[in-house]
Scaffold this motif. Structure first.
Motif, PDB file in Angstrom:
ATOM      1  N   LEU A  75     -20.079  12.108 -45.760  1.00 26.07           N
ATOM      2  CA  LEU A  75     -18.723  12.427 -46.218  1.00 26.07           C
ATOM      3  C   LEU A  75     -18.186  11.262 -47.029  1.00 26.07           C
ATOM      4  O   LEU A  75     -18.540  10.116 -46.796  1.00 26.07           O
ATOM      5  N   TYR A  76     -17.288  11.579 -47.934  1.00 25.87           N
ATOM      6  CA  TYR A  76     -16.644  10.595 -48.816  1.00 25.87           C
ATOM      7  C   TYR A  76     -15.308  10.244 -48.168  1.00 25.87           C
ATOM      8  O   TYR A  76     -14.448  11.112 -47.993  1.00 25.87           O
ATOM      9  N   LEU A  77     -15.172   8.996 -47.777  1.00 28.96           N
ATOM     10  CA  LEU A  77     -13.945   8.544 -47.094  1.00 28.96           C
ATOM     11  C   LEU A  77     -12.794   8.438 -48.099  1.00 28.96           C
ATOM     12  O   LEU A  77     -12.967   7.894 -49.192  1.00 28.96           O
ATOM     13  N   THR A  78     -11.627   8.951 -47.711  1.00 28.90           N
ATOM     14  CA  THR A  78     -10.420   8.775 -48.534  1.00 28.90           C
ATOM     15  C   THR A  78      -9.337   8.128 -47.664  1.00 28.90           C
ATOM     16  O   THR A  78      -9.505   7.984 -46.448  1.00 28.90           O
ATOM     17  N   ASP A  79      -8.229   7.769 -48.293  1.00 26.59           N
ATOM     18  CA  ASP A  79      -7.101   7.216 -47.531  1.00 26.59           C
ATOM     19  C   ASP A  79      -6.633   8.197 -46.453  1.00 26.59           C
ATOM     20  O   ASP A  79      -6.036   7.797 -45.465  1.00 26.59           O
ATOM     21  N   ASN A  80      -6.918   9.484 -46.687  1.00 27.20           N
ATOM     22  CA  ASN A  80      -6.356  10.522 -45.805  1.00 27.20           C
ATOM     23  C   ASN A  80      -7.370  11.197 -44.886  1.00 27.20           C
ATOM     24  O   ASN A  80      -7.045  12.200 -44.250  1.00 27.20           O
ATOM     25  N   THR A  81      -8.606  10.685 -44.824  1.00 24.96           N
ATOM     26  CA  THR A  81      -9.600  11.325 -43.940  1.00 24.96           C
ATOM     27  C   THR A  81      -9.075  11.294 -42.504  1.00 24.96           C
ATOM     28  O   THR A  81      -8.689  10.246 -41.996  1.00 24.96           O
ATOM     29  N   ARG A  82      -9.085  12.474 -41.877  1.00 28.48           N
ATOM     30  CA  ARG A  82      -8.509  12.570 -40.526  1.00 28.48           C
ATOM     31  C   ARG A  82      -9.586  12.319 -39.471  1.00 28.48           C
ATOM     32  O   ARG A  82     -10.747  12.688 -39.658  1.00 28.48           O
ATOM     33  N   PRO A  83      -9.193  11.720 -38.355  1.00 28.10           N
ATOM     34  CA  PRO A  83     -10.167  11.486 -37.269  1.00 28.10           C
ATOM     35  C   PRO A  83     -10.812  12.786 -36.792  1.00 28.10           C
ATOM     36  O   PRO A  83     -11.977  12.783 -36.397  1.00 28.10           O
TER      37      PRO A  83
END
Ligand SMILES: NC(=O)N[C@@H](CC(=O)O)C(=O)O
Ligand SMILES: [Zn+2]
Ligand SMILES: [Zn+2]
Length: 344
Positions: A75-83
């Motif tokens: 997965l591509y991590l973003t500022d908004n990736t949720r746990p």
């Protein structure tokens, strides 16, 4: 004739792109590798487990008949990736890592993380579940020299991140500097690194031999000879922290031979042969199998592949161009020789 038999290797850092480009490059990796960690920097990036599942199906469908190649998704991590997405990823069984692209650092990284601690809830879930963080380790600040971006990243991001989350599994991807090699070697066992064949074989002079060489441009950019030597030392040291990741990154010829050329070298067609050359030059062919076939699976908690490949010491000429949508693809060493050949 000299031969070398290895447990089938895996590629722990690979760009397969999508659609017609995927179809063009995938057979090269299937011929060599048992598995590959597939990078998520598509347009748009693969930010959800649902998108990773769909991409995985497209990869499986594009394999040549009879291929048992297994794509390991990220997965591509973003500022908004949720746990919650991280826990879903871990539970999926087919997502094996989450990729940190500092925003603007490299190809298709515009959706990347602007400040690592904005992603803290996701990172905490990764530390908790054991899902590794795969890191493009370069700062992007305009005042930092492009050749220093990896070393500065260690101080500004890697150290604070590991101080905050000491058990997080981290793969420092495609390391290019002595600083990164030494940092990883000295870190605890939850920190590892991939090393490309091209960073083992070339220093930054290769960018300018007789003129500017766009096919030798990648990110992180090639570094001085002392750094190349430090990478060779790390890869051939026998340490289980270092493993094969080609960072093979196809771009159509016209987008590299351009006023603003794309970053990325294509090596998937001759990956293991290029690594064999680098290890042979270091007098360390006996260390190649651990680097290529054992250390990666051990870090990711997977078994080694069950079959073997054979390399023969027999020079062959790399094609000048390969078929690729939007023109052609110029592989590393195009039109030149490689000392080892993969049999079959
Ligand atoms: N390595 C590169 O130069 N390019 C990669 C992106 C990356 O791995 O940083 C690409 O996707 O083209
Ligand atoms: Zn990268
Ligand atoms: Zn990459």
């Amino acid at each position: 004739m000299q031969t070398l038999t290895l447990i089938r290797p895996d590629d722990w850092h690979l760009h397969l792109r999508d659609d017609a480009a995927l179809a063009a490059v995938l057979p090269d990796t299937c011929r060599q590798m048992g598995r590959a960690i597939v990078m998520p920097n598509l347009k748009p990036p693969v930010t959800t487990v649902a998108a990773a599942a769909a991409y995985r199906e497209r990869i499986l469908a594009a394999r040549p008949d009879g291929s048992a190649f297994e794509p390991l998704m990220t997965l591509y991590l973003t500022d908004n990736t949720r746990p919650e997405e991280i826990r879903l990823a871990k539970a999926s069984g087919f997502v094996h890592g989450v990729k940190l692209y500092p925003a603007g650092a490299t190809t298709n990284s515009d959706h990347g993380v602007t400040d690592i601690f904005k992603a803290l809830p996701a990172l905490e879930a990764m530390a908790e579940t054991g899902l590794p963080l795969l890191v493009h380790g370069e700062v992007t600040d305009a005042d930092i020299d492009v050749f220093d971006r990896e070393a500065v990243f260690i101080e500004r991001v890697m150290k604070p991140l590991l101080a905050k989350l000491p058990t997080l599994k981290v793969v420092f991807e495609h390391i290019t500097t002595r600083e990164a090699a030494e940092f990883v070697a000295a870190a605890p066992a939850n920190v590892a690194a991939t090393i490309t064949a091209h960073h083992l074989l070339m220093n930054r002079n290769a960018l300018f031999v007789g003129g500017i060489r766009p096919h030798h441009y990648c990110l992180p950019v090639l570094k001085r000879e002392q750094h190349r030597q430090a990478l060779v030392k790390a890869a051939t040291s026998g340490s289980a922290k270092f493993f094969l990741g080609t960072d093979s990154a196809p771009h159509a010829k016209g987008t590299k031979e351009a006023a603003c050329g794309c970053a990325g070298m294509y090596t998937a067609n001759a990956a293991i042969e290029l690594y064999a050359e680098a290890f042979e030059a270091a007098g360390a062919l006996d260390k190649l199998e651990a680097f290529a076939s054992l250390n990666g699976p051990a870090f990711y908690g997977l078994p080694a592949n069950g079959d073997r490949i054979e390399l023969v010491k027999e020079s062959w000429t790399v094609p000048a161009e390969l078929a690729y949508p939007g023109g052609s693809l110029v592989p590393l060493r195009a039109g030149e020789g490689i000392a080892w050949r993969l049999r079959g």
